[in-house]
Every structure is written in structure tokens, then in C-alpha cells.
Design an enzyme around this catalytic site. Structure first.
Site, PDB file in Angstrom:
ATOM      1  N   HIS A 264      32.105 -12.472 -22.985  1.00 11.44           N
ATOM      2  CA  HIS A 264      31.995 -11.628 -21.787  1.00 11.44           C
ATOM      3  C   HIS A 264      33.378 -11.202 -21.305  1.00 11.44           C
ATOM      4  CE1 HIS A 264      30.554  -9.808 -18.252  1.00 11.44           C
ATOM      5  NE2 HIS A 264      30.228 -10.862 -17.518  1.00 11.44           N
ATOM      6  N   HIS A 305      31.106  -1.183 -28.137  1.00  8.33           N
ATOM      7  CA  HIS A 305      30.629  -1.892 -26.951  1.00  8.33           C
ATOM      8  C   HIS A 305      29.136  -2.126 -27.099  1.00  8.33           C
ATOM      9  CE1 HIS A 305      29.809  -2.820 -22.718  1.00  8.33           C
ATOM     10  NE2 HIS A 305      31.090  -3.000 -22.562  1.00  8.33           N
ATOM     11  N   ASP A 363      38.447  -2.731 -22.795  1.00 11.05           N
ATOM     12  CA  ASP A 363      39.162  -3.987 -23.030  1.00 11.05           C
ATOM     13  C   ASP A 363      40.392  -3.775 -23.910  1.00 11.05           C
ATOM     14  OD1 ASP A 363      37.160  -5.609 -21.667  1.00 11.05           O
ATOM     15  OD2 ASP A 363      35.881  -5.146 -23.368  1.00 11.05           O
TER      16      ASP A 363
END
Length: 422
Positions: A264, A305, A363
């Protein structure tokens, strides 16, 4: 009221269930009456289950859409600040000029933490993981702020929201300072939210340097782009903990614990570990081949993703921010960052990655920015938690203020039947 009905036939018996339509998105089938018929639904990971009704955030992963209260994330990143987005998530609307000034002033005057809280840090080893400290300290806030723990009082919930949003960057900076043996820095009321965080992170009592506005804007954008992401693992954890009537500080600490998981919140930290594994620029082709080999355990981190089947809309804005930061700091020639930029180029051009929609995600770029700022990888998830706090609080507030019912998932039991002890 249900818009239509769905039917399910089991063992010759036909059952009817109401079907509800949201503002946008898939319809949902209300299966609550199924239990009375002796059945549960089976949905590991809750990937096909709407566990709540919410008006905060909407995602269409197939189209690369992310809306906060109806506003596209791209527009918020371009035209709004993190605190304006906090106001939007909490209250449903962007603030007027007067509301903005009042909200920012309220947050500013809640940034300082109780002086005794600093004693908690000394119970941790200096080499503790920052998220371990973050979980403990945020959970401990309920021991200091007894005056706002009545979750059934809207004013108490509002004050708790202010305190959590305001104190999270202070606590995050304290976590960093403790890990490197430097004294804690107090927040300064004349600084903005993200400026204050950077001040508490990088200044010392011996030397206070002005905060670079380009870097402050980048940090504000990192916070904003992580502010909420619908019913993800940590948000669902906050809601589940909150459904028991637990105080908001405990609920947010539960969310922090869930975010700590590498599947996560640890994704941008994983990007830097991947770059360490690759090692050098000349080894990139070798690792690209490994990434394409389905039998090889190596995976490119920060690409693709689970939710977005096209480009992550947050990544578009984060890339702009990343380019600005690298140019401002003159780090275009940093060996590790050069590797990252080459990987980005390959992912955007190589047919293998393009065909599979393995584009750089938020990210990937946030990891590069935080690395460029000199922030240790262990701190990345702490910063993620700081940005995600308003989303957690908004969902908690929405749940408590609505028709809250304690969460109690069911199971498919595959253990032993009843047996006697001999």
C-alpha cells in the site's frame, strides 16, 4: 429508493434484490437480505463490494479519472493548495477567500504539539522505523486532547480534524529529527503548511534557512496528490475502526498501520530500492529484459497501478513537479536520478510497457522528488500518511455523521466441523 431489481435463483428459489445507482459509476446490488436466506457473498479483498455510500472521492480506473467532490485532480493540482483541498474534502466545497483565511489560520494555530508528547519519542530506539513511531505517537494524541473525543458531537469531530491535519507534519518532522539525533524544531506561524514542514525537517536551532519556494510548492503538491483515494486499504481500515466508536486519533493510527504495508503505502519507497537493485545506468537494459520475463521475480516498481488501467492522472501533475525540482536543484546528472529518468523514457516508448499500460505512476515521481530533497526512503510513507490524513478524517467524519453500523465481515469457513474432545 431502488432504481431497479436484480434476481438470483438458488436451488429453484428466485430472490430479488434492489439495485441502486450512484451519481456516476457502476450500479450496486443491495444483498443485505441474502443473510436471512442462509447465504453470504464471497468476495476476497472486497474488490466487488461497496461497503459504504460516500460523496467524497470518485475513481474511474479505466478512464484515468480521479475526482474530489466532483473536481478533477488535475485541476486541483493546478489551481488549489493542499489546505484548500483539505477544506474541500472535509466540508464538500472549496473555501471562499474568507473561509480560506480562517481555515489556514485555524490549522496554523494547531500545529504545535503538547510538550509532554516529546517524551514519547525517547521510549523508541533511534533506529526505529519512522512508521512505528508515527503509529504510536498519533495513537497517543487521545491521551492529551480529552476535550474533543465525543464522536457524536459535530464540533468535537471538527476540532479533532483540525488537530490531526495540523499536527501530522509536526509529528512527521519530529520522527525524522529523532532518527538523526537533532533537536525538535517548533513550527512557525508565519510559514505556510508545507513550508513549515520543510522548516521543521531541515532547519536547526543553530541555523534557520529560508525555504525554497519551488521545493515548498513541490511538497504541497505531494501532499495534495495523496490527500484521498477513495475506499483503499487504509481508508477502509479507518472506517472499520471508526465503526466501533473508537476515537479519531486511534482510527487514524489504525490507518497509518495499514498504510505501512509495502503493498500500500510503501510503493514509492520500493521505487528507490529498485533503483538500488539495478545499481548503475549501464545495467538498465539487463533489468528491462528481466522485467519482461514472466518467470523472473524482478518487477519494475512505480509503473502501472492496480486501479488505473490507463495513465494515473496524479502522475501527470507529479511529473511536472518532478522536472521543476530536479532543474531547481541541478540534479539532472545524479546517477540514481538519471537511471530513473531513463526508465521513465523506456516505459513511455517501449511497446511492451505501452501495450500493458505500465506507465510511471504517482509513486514513481514522488519517490524521485523525495530522494532529490534528501529525505531518507524510510520517511516516504510517513510523508504519505501526512498527506492522506485529510482523506482519512473526511471519510471518518462522513461515516460517523451518517448511518453508521459496526463493520462485521463474514467468512467462508473451511475448518473442522463440531467434534467432541475425547
Amino acid at each position: 429508493m431502488a432504481d431497479k431489481k436484480a434476481q438470483l435463483t438458488i436451488d429453484g428459489k428466485t430472490l430479488e434484490f434492489p439495485v441502486y445507482s450512484g451519481t456516476v459509476g457502476p450500479d450496486v446490488i443491495d444483498v443485505r437480505s441474502l443473510t436471512a436466506e442462509g447465504y453470504f457473498t464471497y468476495d476476497p479483498g472486497f474488490v466487488s463490494t461497496a461497503a459504504c455510500e460516500s460523496a467524497i472521492t470518485y475513481i474511474d480506473g479505466g478512464k484515468g479519472v480521479l475526482l474530489h467532490r466532483g473536481y478533477p485532480i488535475e485541476q486541483l493540482a493546478e489551481k488549489a493548495s493542499f489546505l484548500e483541498t483539505c477544506h474541500l474534502l472535509l466540508f464538500g466545497e472549496l473555501p471562499t477567500a474568507e473561509e480560506k483565511a480562517k481555515f489556514e489560520d485555524t490549522i496554523t494555530h494547531h500545529t504545535m504539539v503538547h510538550d509532554q508528547l516529546s517524551d514519547f519519542f525517547h521510549g523508541f530506539r533511534r533506529d526505529s522505523h519512522p512508521m512505528a513511531i508515527m503509529c504510536g505517537v498519533v495513537g497517543a494524541l487521545s491521551a492529551f486532547y480529552h476535550d474533543s473525543l465525543d464522536i457524536n458531537d459535530p464540533r468535537h469531530r471538527e476540532v479533532s480534524a483540525y488537530r490531526l491535519i495540523a499536527k501530522m507534519p509536526t509529528i512527521a518532522a519530529m520522527v525524522y529529527k529523532y532518527s538523526i539525533g537533532q533537536p525538535f524544531m517548533y513550527p512557525k506561524n508565519e510559514l505556510g503548511y508545507s513550508e513549515n514542514f520543510l522548516h521543521m525537517m531541515f532547519n536547526t536551532p543553530c541555523e534557520e534557512k529560508p525555504i525554497n519556494p519551488v521545493i515548498a510548492r513541490a511538497m504541497d503538491k505531494i501532499f495534495l496528490l495523496h490527500a484521498d483515494h477513495e475506499q483503499n486499504a487504509s481508508t477502509s481500515t479507518v472506517r472499520l475502526a471508526g465503526s466501533t466508536g473508537a476515537n479519531p486519533f486511534a482510527c487514524i493510527a489504525a490507518g497509518i498501520a495499514a498504510l505501512w504495508g509495502p503493498a500500500h503505502g510503501g510503493a514509492n519507497e520500493a521505487v528507490l530500492k529498485m533503483l538500488d537493485e539495478i545499481g548503475s545506468y549501464d545495467k538498465i537494459p539487463e533489468f528491462i529484459d528481466k522485467a519482461k520475463d514472466k518467470d523472473d521475480p524482478f518487477r519494475l516498481m512505480g509503473f502501472g497501478h492496480r486501479v488505473y488501467k490507463s495513465y494515473d492522472p496524479r502522475a501527470v501533475e507529479m511529473k511536472k513537479c518532478c522536472d521543476e525540482v530536479l532543474a531547481e536543484l541541478g540534479l539532472e546528472d545524479d546517477p540514481q536520478l538519471k537511471m530513473a529518468m531513463e526508465l521513465e523514457k523506456i516505459a513511455l516508448e517501449d511497446e511492451y510497457f505501452v501495450k500493458r499500460n505500465l506507465y510511471p505512476n504517482v509513486d514513481f515521481y514522488s519517490g524521485i522528488i523525495l530522494k532529490a530533497l534528501g529525505i531518507p526512503t524510510e520517511m516516504f510513507t510517513v510523508i504519505f500518511a501526512t498527506g492522506r490524513t485529510p482523506g482519512w478524517i473526511a471519510h471518518w467524519h462522513e461515516m460517523i455523521g451518517g448511518n453508521n453500523r459496526i463493520g462485521r465481515p463474514r467468512q467462508l469457513y473451511t475448518g473442522e466441523k463440531a467434534r467432541d474432545l475425547k
